[in-house]
Design a protein around this motif. Structure first.
Motif, mmCIF file in Angstrom:
data_model
loop_
_atom_site.group_PDB
_atom_site.id
_atom_site.type_symbol
_atom_site.label_atom_id
_atom_site.label_comp_id
_atom_site.label_asym_id
_atom_site.label_seq_id
_atom_site.Cartn_x
_atom_site.Cartn_y
_atom_site.Cartn_z
ATOM 1 N N LEU A 19 -47.347 -54.251 20.309
ATOM 2 C CA LEU A 19 -48.510 -54.948 19.846
ATOM 3 C C LEU A 19 -48.449 -54.387 18.284
ATOM 4 O O LEU A 19 -49.011 -55.581 17.361
ATOM 5 N N VAL A 20 -48.605 -53.308 17.979
ATOM 6 C CA VAL A 20 -49.122 -52.650 16.636
ATOM 7 C C VAL A 20 -48.129 -53.069 15.837
ATOM 8 O O VAL A 20 -48.297 -53.768 14.585
ATOM 9 N N HIS A 21 -46.806 -53.092 16.044
ATOM 10 C CA HIS A 21 -45.598 -53.336 15.251
ATOM 11 C C HIS A 21 -45.597 -54.931 14.963
ATOM 12 O O HIS A 21 -45.341 -55.210 13.912
ATOM 13 N N LEU A 22 -45.875 -55.794 16.073
ATOM 14 C CA LEU A 22 -45.652 -57.133 15.903
ATOM 15 C C LEU A 22 -46.899 -57.596 14.951
ATOM 16 O O LEU A 22 -46.816 -58.409 13.882
ATOM 17 N N ALA A 23 -48.225 -57.175 15.262
ATOM 18 C CA ALA A 23 -49.166 -57.267 14.407
ATOM 19 C C ALA A 23 -48.870 -56.944 12.673
ATOM 20 O O ALA A 23 -49.028 -57.859 11.635
ATOM 21 N N GLY A 24 -48.178 -55.851 12.702
ATOM 22 C CA GLY A 24 -47.888 -55.401 11.115
ATOM 23 C C GLY A 24 -46.891 -56.183 10.583
ATOM 24 O O GLY A 24 -46.992 -56.675 9.412
ATOM 25 N N LEU A 25 -45.904 -56.506 11.387
ATOM 26 C CA LEU A 25 -44.688 -57.420 10.765
ATOM 27 C C LEU A 25 -45.400 -58.733 10.407
ATOM 28 O O LEU A 25 -44.989 -59.543 9.482
ATOM 29 N N ALA A 26 -46.284 -59.223 11.515
ATOM 30 C CA ALA A 26 -46.755 -60.754 11.376
ATOM 31 C C ALA A 26 -47.764 -60.800 9.913
ATOM 32 O O ALA A 26 -47.795 -61.311 9.207
ATOM 33 N N GLY A 27 -48.470 -59.490 9.679
ATOM 34 C CA GLY A 27 -49.320 -59.688 8.509
ATOM 35 C C GLY A 27 -48.577 -59.386 7.246
ATOM 36 O O GLY A 27 -48.888 -60.232 6.266
ATOM 37 N N LEU A 28 -47.288 -58.784 7.413
ATOM 38 C CA LEU A 28 -46.519 -58.674 6.218
ATOM 39 C C LEU A 28 -45.810 -59.785 5.995
ATOM 40 O O LEU A 28 -45.841 -60.227 4.839
ATOM 41 N N LEU A 29 -45.513 -60.538 7.008
ATOM 42 C CA LEU A 29 -44.909 -61.970 6.823
ATOM 43 C C LEU A 29 -45.908 -62.851 6.055
ATOM 44 O O LEU A 29 -45.568 -63.650 5.038
ATOM 45 N N LEU A 30 -47.088 -62.938 6.648
ATOM 46 C CA LEU A 30 -47.863 -63.743 6.108
ATOM 47 C C LEU A 30 -48.198 -63.426 4.408
ATOM 48 O O LEU A 30 -48.326 -64.293 3.498
ATOM 49 N N VAL A 31 -48.269 -62.040 3.917
ATOM 50 C CA VAL A 31 -48.248 -61.768 2.901
ATOM 51 C C VAL A 31 -47.149 -62.322 2.033
ATOM 52 O O VAL A 31 -47.428 -62.818 0.794
#
Length: 160
Positions: A19-31
């Motif tokens: 879940l941490v990884h998914l949130a991190g990648l999703a945030g990075l993708l948004l940026v």
């Protein structure tokens, strides 16, 4: 700690780190998606900054996951202190596993599963990073290979 408790703890940690990884990648993708398209020299510098930023962000995400395991080991007394737990967790997560620090028998399954978890999450990050760099390369190629738009010929009958 019996085998089933070890498996339950390890499963909880795996789910938490996913879940941490998914949130991190999703945030990075948004940026990355918000950055828009640039051309020329600005585009190249933007790409360089994006790649360095993405690599740094991935490193931070993995750091959070490693620290979570270290906190588990030190907080439960599985390892003597946080420094030792962080060292063990880093070596295990990255599958280096030097063997100079070992978990007790009641935590071995958790440590082994951390190693498998690290392999999967590092692979996920690698795939994400490669896809991101490939996308930058494709966009760059589109800008450099696009034929110049021909200008319409001046109309000799139209006053200039």
């Amino acid at each position: 700690m019996n085998l089933f408790v070890q498996l339950a703890v390890a499963t909880g940690m795996v789910l938490a780190t996913i879940l941490v990884h998914l949130a991190g990648l999703a945030g990075l993708l948004l940026v990355i998606r918000r950055q828009g398209h640039r051309t020329g020299v600005r585009r190249r510098w933007h790409d360089v900054i994006g790649i360095v930023g993405a690599a740094t962000a991935l490193f931070v995400v993995h750091g959070i996951e490693i620290w979570a395991y270290a906190l588990l080991y030190s907080g439960t007394g599985a390892l003597a202190d946080f420094g030792t737990a962080l060292y063990f967790s880093t070596a295990t997560y990255t599958t280096i596993g030097y063997g100079d620090v070992l978990l007790g028998e009641s935590w071995r399954i958790v440590g082994a599963i951390e190693g498998a978890n690290g392999v999967i999450l590092l692979g996920w990050s690698t795939a994400f990073f490669v896809a991101m760099v490939a996308r930058i390369t494709i966009v760059e190629r589109e800008f450099t290979e696009r034929p110049a738009t021909p200008r319409p010929a001046a109309d000799p009958y139209k006053p200039q």
